[in-house]
Write a protein that holds these residues in place. Structure first.
Motif, PDB file in Angstrom:
ATOM      1  N   HIS A 184       4.579  -2.404  -6.188  1.00 58.66           N
ATOM      2  CA  HIS A 184       5.332  -1.390  -7.099  1.00 58.66           C
ATOM      3  C   HIS A 184       4.874   0.074  -6.960  1.00 58.66           C
ATOM      4  N   ASN A 185       3.475   0.098  -7.023  1.00 57.85           N
ATOM      5  CA  ASN A 185       3.049   1.594  -7.189  1.00 57.85           C
ATOM      6  C   ASN A 185       2.480   2.186  -5.765  1.00 57.85           C
ATOM      7  N   PRO A 186       3.004   2.891  -5.164  1.00 53.91           N
ATOM      8  CA  PRO A 186       2.721   3.364  -3.850  1.00 53.91           C
ATOM      9  C   PRO A 186       1.162   3.900  -3.707  1.00 53.91           C
ATOM     10  N   ASP A 187       0.563   4.114  -5.014  1.00 53.64           N
ATOM     11  CA  ASP A 187      -0.821   4.607  -4.766  1.00 53.64           C
ATOM     12  C   ASP A 187      -1.575   3.849  -4.086  1.00 53.64           C
ATOM     13  N   ILE A 188      -1.348   2.330  -4.237  1.00 51.85           N
ATOM     14  CA  ILE A 188      -2.208   1.343  -3.581  1.00 51.85           C
ATOM     15  C   ILE A 188      -2.470   1.299  -2.098  1.00 51.85           C
ATOM     16  N   THR A 189      -1.482   1.910  -1.434  1.00 47.68           N
ATOM     17  CA  THR A 189      -1.408   2.162  -0.069  1.00 47.68           C
ATOM     18  C   THR A 189      -2.485   3.381   0.617  1.00 47.68           C
ATOM     19  N   MET A 190      -3.033   3.943  -0.535  1.00 48.73           N
ATOM     20  CA  MET A 190      -4.028   5.004  -0.327  1.00 48.73           C
ATOM     21  C   MET A 190      -5.408   4.615  -0.681  1.00 48.73           C
ATOM     22  N   LEU A 191      -5.578   3.485  -1.551  1.00 48.55           N
ATOM     23  CA  LEU A 191      -6.759   2.945  -1.820  1.00 48.55           C
ATOM     24  C   LEU A 191      -7.331   1.713  -1.194  1.00 48.55           C
ATOM     25  N   GLN A 192      -6.343   0.879  -0.361  1.00 50.24           N
ATOM     26  CA  GLN A 192      -6.640  -0.149   0.398  1.00 50.24           C
ATOM     27  C   GLN A 192      -6.383  -0.179   1.740  1.00 50.24           C
ATOM     28  N   ASP A 193      -6.846  -1.178   2.703  1.00 44.60           N
ATOM     29  CA  ASP A 193      -6.741  -1.161   4.077  1.00 44.60           C
ATOM     30  C   ASP A 193      -5.134  -1.807   4.033  1.00 44.60           C
ATOM     31  N   THR A 194      -4.434  -1.067   4.682  1.00 37.56           N
ATOM     32  CA  THR A 194      -3.034  -1.338   5.088  1.00 37.56           C
ATOM     33  C   THR A 194      -2.645  -1.637   6.577  1.00 37.56           C
ATOM     34  N   GLY A 195      -3.803  -1.805   7.407  1.00 38.50           N
ATOM     35  CA  GLY A 195      -3.745  -1.823   8.713  1.00 38.50           C
ATOM     36  C   GLY A 195      -2.805  -2.969   9.512  1.00 38.50           C
ATOM     37  N   GLY A 196      -2.968  -4.156   8.503  1.00 36.83           N
ATOM     38  CA  GLY A 196      -2.275  -5.371   8.748  1.00 36.83           C
ATOM     39  C   GLY A 196      -0.639  -5.347   8.792  1.00 36.83           C
ATOM     40  N   VAL A 197      -0.129  -4.318   8.251  1.00 34.97           N
ATOM     41  CA  VAL A 197       1.006  -4.173   7.457  1.00 34.97           C
ATOM     42  C   VAL A 197       1.939  -3.457   8.356  1.00 34.97           C
ATOM     43  N   ASP A 198       3.164  -3.759   8.573  1.00 34.85           N
ATOM     44  CA  ASP A 198       4.171  -2.863   9.388  1.00 34.85           C
ATOM     45  C   ASP A 198       4.899  -1.956   8.409  1.00 34.85           C
ATOM     46  N   LEU A 199       5.445  -2.523   7.320  1.00 36.47           N
ATOM     47  CA  LEU A 199       6.273  -1.761   6.439  1.00 36.47           C
ATOM     48  C   LEU A 199       5.874  -2.002   5.041  1.00 36.47           C
ATOM     49  N   ILE A 200       6.040  -0.915   4.484  1.00 37.68           N
ATOM     50  CA  ILE A 200       5.538  -0.908   2.783  1.00 37.68           C
ATOM     51  C   ILE A 200       6.723  -0.385   1.834  1.00 37.68           C
ATOM     52  N   LEU A 201       7.393  -1.359   1.071  1.00 35.01           N
ATOM     53  CA  LEU A 201       8.395  -0.908  -0.008  1.00 35.01           C
ATOM     54  C   LEU A 201       7.857  -0.746  -1.234  1.00 35.01           C
ATOM     55  N   CYS A 202       8.037   0.473  -2.078  1.00 37.11           N
ATOM     56  CA  CYS A 202       7.326   0.974  -3.324  1.00 37.11           C
ATOM     57  C   CYS A 202       8.353   1.433  -4.238  1.00 37.11           C
ATOM     58  N   GLY A 203       8.201   1.565  -5.548  1.00 32.84           N
ATOM     59  CA  GLY A 203       8.921   2.219  -6.248  1.00 32.84           C
ATOM     60  C   GLY A 203       8.194   2.853  -7.304  1.00 32.84           C
ATOM     61  N   HIS A 204       8.340   3.048  -8.486  1.00 31.72           N
ATOM     62  CA  HIS A 204       7.307   3.666  -9.687  1.00 31.72           C
ATOM     63  C   HIS A 204       7.729   4.976  -9.957  1.00 31.72           C
ATOM     64  N   THR A 205       7.852   5.891  -8.989  1.00 29.34           N
ATOM     65  CA  THR A 205       7.933   7.374  -9.087  1.00 29.34           C
ATOM     66  C   THR A 205       9.219   7.828  -9.436  1.00 29.34           C
ATOM     67  N   HIS A 206      10.309   6.985  -9.339  1.00 26.95           N
ATOM     68  CA  HIS A 206      11.511   7.607  -9.831  1.00 26.95           C
ATOM     69  C   HIS A 206      12.223   8.933  -9.160  1.00 26.95           C
ATOM     70  N   GLY A 207      11.690   9.014  -7.848  1.00 28.63           N
ATOM     71  CA  GLY A 207      12.186  10.231  -7.295  1.00 28.63           C
ATOM     72  C   GLY A 207      11.563  11.530  -7.928  1.00 28.63           C
TER      73      GLY A 207
END
Length: 273
Positions: A184-207
């Motif tokens: 839900h919250n894209p900030d998590i992608t800056m706080l944890q290792d995402t190296g094993g992922v190819d694509l991440i979908l997030c929301g939360h910020t409402h543009g």
């Protein structure tokens, strides 16, 4: 004298331009910003199985207090667009048992590979997940599973309310898989290792909710109560700390006035490339 006249003309021009900008934003807020955009994007990766070329994933997030009739319109539109998979990014209506109504309506989307979702910071987790399961929607909570051979879908808990764990969520995948992560919250992608992922979908910020021509959200510059990363995750494509592609949806709901932050339902078409 001429200098004063020149200054006066400049002030008048500035006043006219400022008034025009305000008017454009006001008109946009009461017209297009109240109409859901079905935004189709393509994503290519060599890890996507060749047989999944053209595979279509719909992503709905942040519906908030969307009326049932409007949500039903969304499901009908997605059925016209022939979706293979529907994923949900959290923050759904919760007052007076609205979770049940929302999940019932969303379950009507004819997604051949099913419907899966994560919680958002405004959700009542227990009630939401129970409603999902009641209508055949699979909740993901620091967990994942194979949708097809070599296509792994994972989802994490909400960053604000619980303890998201990307490593745990993708633990069942293999290095050769195409791994899609819901957070839900894209900030998590800056706080944890995402190296094993190819694509991440997030929301939360409402543009950005209220923006200047859709390119700058003042609130994100002067406050960090929604995201700690300024404009980085306002809307659209971004990168995680490990340079993994992150797509942030504006969300589909009508939560507070939107100004050049049109509500969206995202449709991603996958390609092996």
């Amino acid at each position: 004298m001429l200098k004063n006249q020149s200054k006066s003309r400049v002030k008048k021009v500035c006043a006219v331009v400022a008034a025009a900008v305000v008017l454009i934003h006001a008109v946009h807020a009461v017209t297009l910003d109240r109409v859901i955009e079905y935004k189709e994007i393509s994503f290519g990766s060599p890890d996507i199985p060749a047989e999944m070329n053209g595979y279509r994933i719909a992503f709905i997030t942040d519906t908030h207090a969307m009326p049932a009739a409007r949500l039903r319109d969304v499901t009908e539109e997605l059925n016209r667009r022939q979706i293979d998979l529907l994923v949900l990014g959290g923050d759904f209506p919760y007052a007076d048992g609205a979770e049940q109504r929302s999940m019932e309506i969303l379950s009507e989307v004819a997604a051949g590979d099913g419907i899966y979702g994560v919680e958002g910071n405004h959700d009542r987790r227990t009630a939401l997940f129970a409603a999902m399961e009641a209508y055949g929607i699979v909740p993901l909570s620091n967990s994942g599973l194979y949708i097809r051979e070599n296509f792994y879908l994972a989802g994490v808990e909400d960053l604000w309310n619980r303890t998201p764990d990307i490593s745990r969520a993708i633990d069942g995948s293999s290095p050769d898989d195409f791994v899609l992560l819901l957070a839900h919250n894209p900030d998590i992608t800056m706080l944890q290792d995402t190296g094993g992922v190819d694509l991440i979908l997030c929301g939360h910020t409402h543009g950005g909710q209220i923006t200047f021509f859709g390119i700058w959200a003042p609130y994100f510059t002067f406050r960090n109560t929604i995201t700690n990363y300024g404009q980085r995750f306002r809307s659209g494509w971004a990168l995680s700390r490990d340079s993994v592609p992150v797509y942030v949806s504006n969300g589909a709901g009508e939560y507070l006035p939107r100004v050049f932050a049109r509500p969206q339902v995202i449709i991603i078409e996958l390609h092996n490339e």
